[in-house]
Design a protein around this motif. Structure first.
Motif, mmCIF file in Angstrom:
data_model
loop_
_atom_site.group_PDB
_atom_site.id
_atom_site.type_symbol
_atom_site.label_atom_id
_atom_site.label_comp_id
_atom_site.label_asym_id
_atom_site.label_seq_id
_atom_site.Cartn_x
_atom_site.Cartn_y
_atom_site.Cartn_z
ATOM 1 N N THR A 23 48.957 -9.758 64.449
ATOM 2 C CA THR A 23 48.727 -10.024 65.857
ATOM 3 C C THR A 23 49.522 -9.103 66.772
ATOM 4 O OG1 THR A 23 50.447 -11.719 65.830
ATOM 5 C CG2 THR A 23 48.192 -12.439 65.419
ATOM 6 N N ASP A 24 50.675 -8.574 66.282
ATOM 7 C CA ASP A 24 51.498 -7.737 67.151
ATOM 8 C C ASP A 24 51.157 -6.270 66.967
ATOM 9 O OD1 ASP A 24 52.551 -7.972 64.585
ATOM 10 O OD2 ASP A 24 54.582 -7.477 65.231
ATOM 11 N N THR A 25 49.974 -5.881 67.368
ATOM 12 C CA THR A 25 49.534 -4.489 67.315
ATOM 13 C C THR A 25 50.145 -3.738 68.486
ATOM 14 O OG1 THR A 25 47.594 -4.939 68.671
ATOM 15 C CG2 THR A 25 47.352 -5.223 66.283
ATOM 16 N N PRO A 26 50.026 -2.395 68.495
ATOM 17 C CA PRO A 26 50.573 -1.626 69.611
ATOM 18 C C PRO A 26 50.069 -2.059 70.979
ATOM 19 C CG PRO A 26 50.111 -0.174 67.780
ATOM 20 C CD PRO A 26 49.557 -1.530 67.406
ATOM 21 N N LYS A 27 48.932 -2.753 71.037
ATOM 22 C CA LYS A 27 48.394 -3.151 72.338
ATOM 23 C C LYS A 27 49.196 -4.269 72.988
ATOM 24 C CE LYS A 27 43.560 -1.773 71.660
ATOM 25 N NZ LYS A 27 42.162 -2.243 71.605
ATOM 26 N N ASP A 28 49.814 -5.145 72.166
ATOM 27 C CA ASP A 28 50.478 -6.293 72.759
ATOM 28 C C ASP A 28 51.943 -6.435 72.348
ATOM 29 O OD1 ASP A 28 48.564 -8.506 70.581
ATOM 30 O OD2 ASP A 28 50.187 -7.115 70.126
ATOM 31 N N ARG A 29 52.483 -5.466 71.651
ATOM 32 C CA ARG A 29 53.887 -5.521 71.268
ATOM 33 C C ARG A 29 54.757 -5.040 72.422
ATOM 34 N NH1 ARG A 29 56.870 -2.385 66.203
ATOM 35 N NH2 ARG A 29 58.573 -3.886 65.954
ATOM 36 N N LEU A 30 55.915 -5.660 72.589
ATOM 37 C CA LEU A 30 56.869 -5.221 73.596
ATOM 38 C C LEU A 30 57.743 -4.125 72.992
ATOM 39 C CD1 LEU A 30 57.975 -8.650 75.130
ATOM 40 C CD2 LEU A 30 56.348 -6.986 76.059
ATOM 41 N N TYR A 31 57.856 -3.007 73.685
ATOM 42 C CA TYR A 31 58.575 -1.860 73.145
ATOM 43 C C TYR A 31 59.885 -1.631 73.882
ATOM 44 C CZ TYR A 31 54.496 -0.789 70.386
ATOM 45 O OH TYR A 31 53.484 -0.872 69.471
#
Length: 267
Positions: A3-11
């Protein structure tokens, strides 16, 4: 599915320090990809730390249905990265193993689960890290070239690495990136799958080689060495069978490709 793909991960912001988990394939068969990963990060002002005790991520055993053996291998990695720095992995499949499956392996052990979850939160696939943390913006110093991108199944499904790999290649002004037919299909490697089912693997990778050659690309680029070795090895075998003296489908890891294209004196 992750679920934590680059689209919704906090960086996080770009760090001053980072760890490198090189993967066993890079360490044993493609050390230049590991060195070029270090080159790319150090040029961005990041000091790279390489714990020499690191081994395999445990994915081959895990995917083959041996969780106890995978757990034993994974356990050895949990204490190798004590500082709260990002851990950069030049492989989408290995990064996926460490980020998504380490917590599953240690779900019944509260102490090790906490360590696995903490480490998982600091795992970054290389192209993800370059795009979303480093904000990679380097001038393309190479000559005009046409390439095709291949991304592994794990990298696509669990890490979204096909998008970040494409973004990096798309940022190079002198590069023409061509799309292969059925780009999302497996190359036939699958770690131990290629060993357990060689005939099926050979058919799959032969089809992948045909698709890549049909693009007219001068070379193939991938962020996963396992896929790359499988594709290039089959292409070389087909060249040999056809009596060709030179490789019709060269390729390299995206870390080396980016470093060569954006470094003075390289091409």
């Amino acid at each position: 599915m992750a679920t934590d793909t680059p689209k919704d991960r906090l960086y996080p912001p770009k760090p001053s320090n980072a760890y490198l988990f090189a993967t066993c394939l890079v360490d044993q068969f493609a050390p230049e990809a590991g060195l070029d990963t270090v080159n790319l990060l150090e040029r961005e002002g990041i000091k790279v730390h390489f714990p020499e005790q690191q081994t395999c991520c445990g994915q081959p055993a895990y995917n083959s249905g041996y969780p106890d053996e995978a757990r034993a291998v994974a356990r050895q990695q949990l204490d190798l990265f004590p500082q709260p720095w990002p851990v950069v992995v030049p492989s989408g499949s290995c990064a996926a193993m460490m980020r998504h499956h380490y917590p599953k392996l240690f779900a019944d052990d509260p102490v090790l689960l906490a360590k696995a979850q903490e480490l998982a939160g600091r795992i970054f696939e290389l192209t993800e890290f370059l795009v979303h943390v480093v904000d990679f913006r380097q001038q393309d110093l190479g000559t005009h070239c046409t390439v095709a991108l291949h991304t592994s199944c794990h990298a696509r499904r669990e890490m979204g690495s096909h998008e970040t790999s494409a973004a990096l290649l798309g940022s190079l002004a002198n590069l023409n990136v061509v799309q292969q037919a059925r780009a999302e299909e497996c190359c036939g490697f699958g770690g131990t799958f290629a060993i357990r089912y060689p005939e099926i693997s050979e058919a799959i990778v032969s089809d992948k080689v045909d698709s890549l050659r049909a693009t007219g690309a001068e070379r193939v680029v991938s962020a996963d060495c396992g896929c790359l070795f499988n594709i290039l090895g089959r292409a070389a075998k087909l060249d040999e069978m056809a009596g060709r003296d030179t490789a019709s489908l060269p390729g390299e890891h995206i870390a080396s490709f980016l470093w060569h294209r954006t470094s003075k004196g390289q091409s």
